[in-house]
Design a protein around this motif. Structure first.
Motif, PDB file in Angstrom:
ATOM      1  N   THR A  38       0.824  -1.208   0.000  1.00 28.55           N
ATOM      2  CA  THR A  38       0.000   0.000   0.000  1.00 28.55           C
ATOM      3  C   THR A  38       0.856   1.255   0.000  1.00 28.55           C
ATOM      4  N   ARG A  39       1.880   1.266   0.840  1.00 23.63           N
ATOM      5  CA  ARG A  39       2.758   2.428   0.907  1.00 23.63           C
ATOM      6  C   ARG A  39       3.532   2.614  -0.392  1.00 23.63           C
ATOM      7  N   SER A  40       3.923   1.516  -1.007  1.00 26.92           N
ATOM      8  CA  SER A  40       4.651   1.604  -2.275  1.00 26.92           C
ATOM      9  C   SER A  40       3.773   2.196  -3.371  1.00 26.92           C
ATOM     10  N   ILE A  41       2.533   1.723  -3.429  1.00 24.96           N
ATOM     11  CA  ILE A  41       1.594   2.245  -4.438  1.00 24.96           C
ATOM     12  C   ILE A  41       1.312   3.718  -4.175  1.00 24.96           C
ATOM     13  N   SER A  42       1.104   4.061  -2.905  1.00 23.00           N
ATOM     14  CA  SER A  42       0.823   5.453  -2.543  1.00 23.00           C
ATOM     15  C   SER A  42       1.981   6.359  -2.931  1.00 23.00           C
ATOM     16  N   SER A  43       3.206   5.866  -2.742  1.00 22.20           N
ATOM     17  CA  SER A  43       4.394   6.666  -3.073  1.00 22.20           C
ATOM     18  C   SER A  43       4.561   6.836  -4.582  1.00 22.20           C
ATOM     19  N   SER A  44       4.328   5.744  -5.317  1.00 16.08           N
ATOM     20  CA  SER A  44       4.546   5.793  -6.771  1.00 16.08           C
ATOM     21  C   SER A  44       3.455   6.551  -7.507  1.00 16.08           C
ATOM     22  N   THR A  45       2.242   6.556  -6.956  1.00 18.22           N
ATOM     23  CA  THR A  45       1.113   7.215  -7.624  1.00 18.22           C
ATOM     24  C   THR A  45       0.774   8.563  -7.007  1.00 18.22           C
ATOM     25  N   ALA A  46       1.424   8.884  -5.889  1.00 12.22           N
ATOM     26  CA  ALA A  46       1.144  10.126  -5.156  1.00 12.22           C
ATOM     27  C   ALA A  46      -0.340  10.221  -4.792  1.00 12.22           C
ATOM     28  N   SER A  47      -0.913   9.066  -4.468  1.00 17.72           N
ATOM     29  CA  SER A  47      -2.329   9.028  -4.100  1.00 17.72           C
ATOM     30  C   SER A  47      -2.513   8.224  -2.819  1.00 17.72           C
ATOM     31  N   ALA A  48      -3.242   8.822  -1.876  1.00 19.11           N
ATOM     32  CA  ALA A  48      -3.540   8.137  -0.618  1.00 19.11           C
ATOM     33  C   ALA A  48      -4.820   7.318  -0.715  1.00 19.11           C
ATOM     34  N   LEU A  49      -5.453   7.337  -1.877  1.00 18.29           N
ATOM     35  CA  LEU A  49      -6.706   6.592  -2.050  1.00 18.29           C
ATOM     36  C   LEU A  49      -6.493   5.086  -1.983  1.00 18.29           C
ATOM     37  N   VAL A  50      -5.261   4.631  -2.183  1.00 14.82           N
ATOM     38  CA  VAL A  50      -4.977   3.201  -2.126  1.00 14.82           C
ATOM     39  C   VAL A  50      -5.247   2.640  -0.739  1.00 14.82           C
ATOM     40  N   TYR A  51      -5.253   3.516   0.276  1.00 15.56           N
ATOM     41  CA  TYR A  51      -5.526   3.030   1.630  1.00 15.56           C
ATOM     42  C   TYR A  51      -6.976   2.573   1.789  1.00 15.56           C
TER      43      TYR A  51
END
Length: 219
Positions: free
Chosen positions: A177-190
């Protein structure tokens, strides 16, 4: 790309992380249960040295944060001796979680064993059964039924605490989740990540509730 489609695209990676989370929880709690049984019996032993060793073990792992234990197993042990280096992140997490879970479960097992009527132990001794036979054939089997609810709670706690393994870069749900959030600059993955945690927790809660209704015995 719509927000919904974007979230759906994250699901496969999150599911891969979920596999690590579930496998770690199952392995550590199962191993912890086995070790906890010996710790519980050790704490109940009349042998002073064994009693104190088991008591010290439980005190240490219950009295220190799991996060520090995980750090020490993965980063600290290699500094004590290169031979203690654990290259597998999963193995390091498994060891730390199993040792920690055993300390908590040991107290649960001890309480369950001591809840069995003393009359059954006395009757077993009257029949000429040894302490080991009494525990393995009479006391422990009855205690297992009473362990289902608290062990279920411990399982759920470990499942959620498994998010700590992200600090050693093990690709569980939280790390992914943190990796996706960092790469996409989106906190919606949470959002899908939390929903996935809820689904996993709900499934295992249902399983333990069914086991409790089927096997648990309360007097």
């Amino acid at each position: 790309m719509s927000t919904l489609h974007m979230m759906i695209g994250w699901v496969p990676s999150l599911l891969d992380g979920a596999k690590i989370t579930i496998l770690l929880t199952l392995a550590s709690v199962s191993s912890g249960l086995i070790l906890a049984l010996f710790l519980a019996l050790g704490k109940m032993s009349h042998h002073e040295i064994i009693n104190k060793i088991c008591d010290a073990y439980v005190f240490f792992f219950r009295g220190t944060p799991l996060l520090m234990q995980l750090y020490f197993v993965y980063y600290g042990l290699p500094q004590l001796s290169p031979a203690l280096t654990i290259n597998s992140r999963f193995l390091a997490a498994y060891i730390a979680f199993a040792l920690n879970s055993a300390a908590y479960t040991a107290e649960v097992i001890r309480a369950a064993i001591q809840s069995i009527d003393n009359g059954q132990t006395e009757a077993a001794h009257a029949l000429g059964m040894t302490y080991r036979q009494t525990m393995s054939l009479i006391i422990v089997p009855q205690s297992i039924r009473r362990l289902i609810p608290p062990v279920g709670n411990e399982f759920i706690m470990v499942l959620k605490d498994a998010s700590l393994v992200s600090i050693i870069a093990l690709a569980d749900i939280t790390k992914v989740t943190r990796s996706i959030s960092s790469s996409t600059a989106s906190a919606l993955v949470y959002i899908p990540a939390m929903i996935l945690y809820l689904i996993i927790t709900a499934v295992f809660t249902f399983v333990f509730n069914r086991l409790e209704k089927k096997f648990a015995v309360y007097e």
